[in-house]
Design a protein around this motif. Structure first.
Motif, PDB file in Angstrom:
ATOM      1  N   ASP A 164       0.834  -1.205   0.000  1.00 24.74           N
ATOM      2  CA  ASP A 164       0.000   0.000   0.000  1.00 24.74           C
ATOM      3  C   ASP A 164       0.867   1.251   0.000  1.00 24.74           C
ATOM      4  O   ASP A 164       0.607   2.200  -0.747  1.00 24.74           O
TER       5      ASP A 164
ATOM      6  N   ILE B  50      -5.867   2.119  -5.852  1.00 23.12           N
ATOM      7  CA  ILE B  50      -5.960   2.722  -4.525  1.00 23.12           C
ATOM      8  C   ILE B  50      -7.396   2.621  -4.013  1.00 23.12           C
ATOM      9  O   ILE B  50      -7.635   2.246  -2.864  1.00 23.12           O
TER      10      ILE B  50
ATOM     11  N   ARG C 209      -8.367  -0.914  -3.007  1.00 21.36           N
ATOM     12  CA  ARG C 209      -7.817  -1.297  -1.694  1.00 21.36           C
ATOM     13  C   ARG C 209      -8.419  -0.484  -0.545  1.00 21.36           C
ATOM     14  O   ARG C 209      -8.029  -0.643   0.597  1.00 21.36           O
TER      15      ARG C 209
ATOM     16  N   ILE D 260      -8.046   2.643   0.162  1.00 17.40           N
ATOM     17  CA  ILE D 260      -7.075   3.571   0.738  1.00 17.40           C
ATOM     18  C   ILE D 260      -7.581   4.984   0.450  1.00 17.40           C
ATOM     19  O   ILE D 260      -7.914   5.304  -0.684  1.00 17.40           O
TER      20      ILE D 260
END
Length: 46
Positions: free
Chosen positions: A6, A33, A36, A38
């Motif tokens: 990450d 991103i 995930r 994030i």
């Protein structure tokens, strides 16, 4: 993409934006991103 941590993914994304790389590449990074879950806003302020 699955081999990037990450942290590395975030670093690559920021570097790509700074260097104004191909928008399609930046979008690919951004999609990963998001996949995930994030949040860049949290990362920037951390």
């Amino acid at each position: 993409m699955k081999y990037l941590t990450d942290q590395l993914l975030i670093e690559v994304y920021h570097r790509a934006v700074d260097l104004q790389l191909d928008p399609d590449f930046i979008e690919l990074l951004n999609t990963e991103i998001e996949r995930r879950n994030i949040r860049l806003a949290q990362v920037v302020s951390a």
